[in-house]
Design a protein around this motif. Sequence first.
Motif, mmCIF file in Angstrom:
data_model
loop_
_atom_site.group_PDB
_atom_site.id
_atom_site.type_symbol
_atom_site.label_atom_id
_atom_site.label_comp_id
_atom_site.label_asym_id
_atom_site.label_seq_id
_atom_site.Cartn_x
_atom_site.Cartn_y
_atom_site.Cartn_z
ATOM 1 N N VAL A 111 0.650 -0.962 0.010
ATOM 2 C CA VAL A 111 -0.148 -0.012 0.152
ATOM 3 C C VAL A 111 1.006 1.219 -0.036
ATOM 4 C CG1 VAL A 111 -1.806 1.002 1.180
ATOM 5 C CG2 VAL A 111 -1.974 -1.258 1.009
ATOM 6 N N LYS A 112 0.623 2.156 -0.835
ATOM 7 C CA LYS A 112 1.313 3.394 -1.082
ATOM 8 C C LYS A 112 0.962 4.565 -0.095
ATOM 9 C CE LYS A 112 4.161 6.604 -2.972
ATOM 10 N NZ LYS A 112 5.556 6.516 -2.933
ATOM 11 N N MET A 113 -0.306 4.580 0.037
ATOM 12 C CA MET A 113 -1.194 5.705 0.871
ATOM 13 C C MET A 113 -2.159 5.219 1.625
ATOM 14 S SD MET A 113 -2.425 9.301 -0.315
ATOM 15 C CE MET A 113 -4.343 9.317 0.160
ATOM 16 N N ILE A 114 -2.239 5.263 2.773
ATOM 17 C CA ILE A 114 -3.450 5.259 3.726
ATOM 18 C C ILE A 114 -4.031 6.684 4.086
ATOM 19 C CG2 ILE A 114 -4.399 4.313 5.849
ATOM 20 C CD1 ILE A 114 -2.109 2.266 5.795
ATOM 21 N N LEU A 175 -3.954 0.955 13.888
ATOM 22 C CA LEU A 175 -2.624 1.614 13.350
ATOM 23 C C LEU A 175 -1.613 0.852 13.183
ATOM 24 C CD1 LEU A 175 -3.277 5.203 15.078
ATOM 25 C CD2 LEU A 175 -3.385 4.681 12.568
ATOM 26 N N LYS A 176 -1.354 -0.086 14.224
ATOM 27 C CA LYS A 176 -0.383 -1.099 14.208
ATOM 28 C C LYS A 176 -0.635 -2.119 13.005
ATOM 29 C CE LYS A 176 3.151 -2.931 16.750
ATOM 30 N NZ LYS A 176 4.191 -2.441 17.373
ATOM 31 N N LEU A 177 -1.594 -2.455 12.722
ATOM 32 C CA LEU A 177 -1.517 -3.448 11.692
ATOM 33 C C LEU A 177 -1.634 -2.650 10.244
ATOM 34 C CD1 LEU A 177 -4.657 -5.413 13.033
ATOM 35 C CD2 LEU A 177 -2.245 -6.519 12.567
ATOM 36 N N ALA A 178 -2.005 -1.457 10.320
ATOM 37 C CA ALA A 178 -1.974 -0.690 9.009
ATOM 38 C C ALA A 178 -0.586 -0.479 8.616
ATOM 39 C CB ALA A 178 -2.897 0.687 9.249
ATOM 40 N N ARG A 179 0.148 -0.189 9.623
ATOM 41 C CA ARG A 179 1.638 0.036 9.249
ATOM 42 C C ARG A 179 2.236 -0.969 8.455
ATOM 43 N NH1 ARG A 179 6.819 -0.978 10.824
ATOM 44 N NH2 ARG A 179 8.407 0.698 10.591
ATOM 45 N N ASN A 180 1.938 -2.203 8.716
ATOM 46 C CA ASN A 180 2.528 -3.347 8.087
ATOM 47 C C ASN A 180 2.094 -3.432 6.587
ATOM 48 O OD1 ASN A 180 3.383 -4.205 10.571
ATOM 49 N ND2 ASN A 180 1.750 -5.562 11.046
ATOM 50 N N LEU A 181 1.147 -2.877 6.467
ATOM 51 C CA LEU A 181 0.673 -3.013 4.820
ATOM 52 C C LEU A 181 1.346 -1.850 4.140
ATOM 53 C CD1 LEU A 181 -3.325 -3.256 5.376
ATOM 54 C CD2 LEU A 181 -1.430 -5.145 5.129
ATOM 55 N N LEU A 182 1.926 -0.818 4.661
ATOM 56 C CA LEU A 182 2.507 0.110 4.031
ATOM 57 C C LEU A 182 3.919 -0.198 3.103
ATOM 58 C CD1 LEU A 182 2.373 3.610 6.240
ATOM 59 C CD2 LEU A 182 0.982 2.935 4.105
ATOM 60 N N LYS A 183 3.989 0.137 2.165
ATOM 61 C CA LYS A 183 5.335 0.184 1.279
ATOM 62 C C LYS A 183 6.427 0.956 2.033
ATOM 63 C CE LYS A 183 5.456 0.456 -3.274
ATOM 64 N NZ LYS A 183 5.165 0.807 -4.568
ATOM 65 N N LYS A 243 6.429 5.973 6.545
ATOM 66 C CA LYS A 243 7.080 4.523 7.315
ATOM 67 C C LYS A 243 8.541 4.882 7.383
ATOM 68 C CE LYS A 243 6.739 -0.553 6.868
ATOM 69 N NZ LYS A 243 6.175 -1.580 6.042
ATOM 70 N N ASN A 244 9.063 5.329 6.422
ATOM 71 C CA ASN A 244 10.531 5.476 6.642
ATOM 72 C C ASN A 244 10.715 6.957 5.849
ATOM 73 O OD1 ASN A 244 13.251 5.486 6.061
ATOM 74 N ND2 ASN A 244 13.394 3.181 6.546
ATOM 75 N N MET A 245 11.121 7.786 6.712
ATOM 76 C CA MET A 245 11.316 9.030 6.257
ATOM 77 C C MET A 245 12.776 9.237 5.195
ATOM 78 S SD MET A 245 10.405 12.315 6.394
ATOM 79 C CE MET A 245 9.984 12.770 8.143
ATOM 80 N N ASN A 246 13.651 8.569 5.710
ATOM 81 C CA ASN A 246 14.788 8.539 4.711
ATOM 82 C C ASN A 246 14.386 8.015 3.407
ATOM 83 O OD1 ASN A 246 16.645 9.430 6.738
ATOM 84 N ND2 ASN A 246 16.874 7.199 7.509
ATOM 85 N N ILE A 247 13.649 6.826 3.261
ATOM 86 C CA ILE A 247 13.511 6.352 1.900
ATOM 87 C C ILE A 247 12.412 7.265 1.111
ATOM 88 C CG2 ILE A 247 12.198 4.426 0.613
ATOM 89 C CD1 ILE A 247 13.339 2.708 2.981
ATOM 90 N N LEU A 248 11.606 7.771 1.785
ATOM 91 C CA LEU A 248 10.642 8.760 1.108
ATOM 92 C C LEU A 248 11.233 9.897 0.488
ATOM 93 C CD1 LEU A 248 7.480 9.225 0.495
ATOM 94 C CD2 LEU A 248 7.629 10.682 2.703
ATOM 95 N N ALA A 390 -0.384 3.182 -7.589
ATOM 96 C CA ALA A 390 -0.474 2.847 -6.386
ATOM 97 C C ALA A 390 -1.804 2.283 -5.913
ATOM 98 C CB ALA A 390 -0.200 4.189 -5.716
ATOM 99 N N ILE A 391 -1.474 1.488 -4.843
ATOM 100 C CA ILE A 391 -2.939 0.963 -3.980
ATOM 101 C C ILE A 391 -3.244 2.024 -2.804
ATOM 102 C CG2 ILE A 391 -3.774 -0.795 -2.515
ATOM 103 C CD1 ILE A 391 -2.018 -2.586 -4.019
#
Length: 608
Positions: A111-114, A175-183, A243-248, A390-391
């Motif tokens: 998932v790209k964006m929630i 929110l905990k579960l949602a984070r796992n779905l993020l790219k 999810k990851n500021m450095n990558i984004l 994107a999803i």
Amino acid sequence: MNKLDGKSLDIVSENVEKLKELFPEVFSEGKIDFTKLEEELGKFIDKEQEKYNFTWHGKQNAKKIAQTPSTGTLRPCKEESKNWDTSQNLYIEGDNLEVLKLLQKSYHKKVKMIYIDPPYNTGKDFVYKDNFKDNIKNYLELTGQVDSEGNRLSTNSDTSGRYHSDWLSMMYPRLKLARNLLKDDGVIFISIDDNEVANLRKVCDEIFGEDNFVGNICHKARASISNDKIISSNHNHILFYTKNMNILFANRKMIGLDPDLTGFSNPDNDKRGPWKPSPVDGPGGAKKGNPYYEFMGVEGYFRYSKQTMEEKYKDNLIIKTSNGLQQKYFLSKAKKSRKTDTTWWDDGGLTSTATRQLQKLMNDKSFDTPKPIELIIRMLKLTTFDDSEAIILDFFSGSATTAHAVMQLNSEDGGDRKYICVQIPEPTDEKSEAYKSGYKNICEIGKERIRRAGEKIKEDNPDKELSNLDVGFKVFKLDSSNIKEWDSDFDNLEQNLIDATENIKPDRTSQDLLYEILLKYGLDLTLPIEEKIIDGKKVFIIGYGALVVCLDEDITTDIVEAIAKLKEEYETETMRVVFKDSSFKNAVVKTNAIQILKQYGIDEVVSV
């Protein structure tokens, strides 16, 4: 023949395996030696009794709920879907906690964006009473599918002694579960008002990490001034995390703001620094009214006048390449043109305008205070700039504004973004306009809005080629598993033994079971599914031969061999085959089936 596990992803086991990879030395006889773990972490261990900590009554239980696998499933509902056979969009009815658990395998890091607009905890919002022991049963009771009294969701009254705690316990596991779905470069936007913004910020800092907080956006939601307070609250907050500021932000162009800072070099040692060529001519210049002339042996429409071109040439800014005349575009100038967004959004649409637009679309007052589609589109442009496929996930879907926004933006820029909307079928009040218009729950409103919005987009753009625009959606509904659980009720032992010979519930279809298998295998619910008839038996071929499922009865060795030959027909390297446990004609066929499939290079054979 192995049995398919009926549970969703076991997050605790996954985390233990990750820990084992990082610190194999802290494991002894399969258990974690926490003393050794502390030694490995060294100075990062905080043993002080007084330390910064955010907690509330019920937090530990909320963590357990997030880690407990779901035993439920998602049942397909073709009759309420639109363009079932072709659509890549999902609309899921159900408690979003259980749905998020069920999506863990199929949509992990996809998932790209929630975007979510959860209950604001104003004292009138519905809350989700999660049940640690059996949340599926709890959900079925709340939606009137089990309890004949039709129990409704309750409100979280501000007179409750655990008013904030109950809300936090509801939000934390989701929110905990949602984070796992993020790219890894995925983002989440959460709308909230002043009631819980402080608590939500702390929860998100814990789940996503303080370093991954991008900003607190103020969205101007109201134009009028309210007289019920000293200060009129005309805005809502939108917490923005990645999810990851450095990558984004490794390449800031990813968020649709900055120019491309790649491809610069300095082959001629220009004192002005690295540069890259940029066209100054082209056929498109005629439409823009650019002058036509000959320069350096090249005829065409140029961006600048001939005099300016000559000045630039003398200043070593114009060069001739195999791609025509180019000018130097310097890295120093590109950096100066870097852009940024702002945390004050007053052009994201007003709630009142969004309400009128929805009323016009639906021809009634079926939903109050929807979010403006312009607001969601702004988020989409900001974060899916480089990912037109994107999803997008919204697990507090409400009136389905997110789905509407995704379709609208796709129609504008030719994108192929997909959405997953999740909404509990919260009953509408019998006195409400929605109920009088025939909508018995919020899901019915959301689905009808998507149907109408898609057709309206096509109607409003007759000159555009929108034949490939996905305005459909597949409906799935949360339910208990299609497979019976073993019931150790000794008073009914004889009946249980009889039931055990057929482990599929009698009211479930082969389509129901098929999609549960996809979920357990972690496959996308929108994968292409082909149906073939082999010797009178229906065979499902998923993902061009990656998975083959046969759920019919009286399977013979001839049918097994015909299924095995599909591996060669589809030229797939790996094929998995699933049967019903009771499918085979007899025990001999079941035993031989494994050997036959192995001869064709199919090692993974599973029964349900």
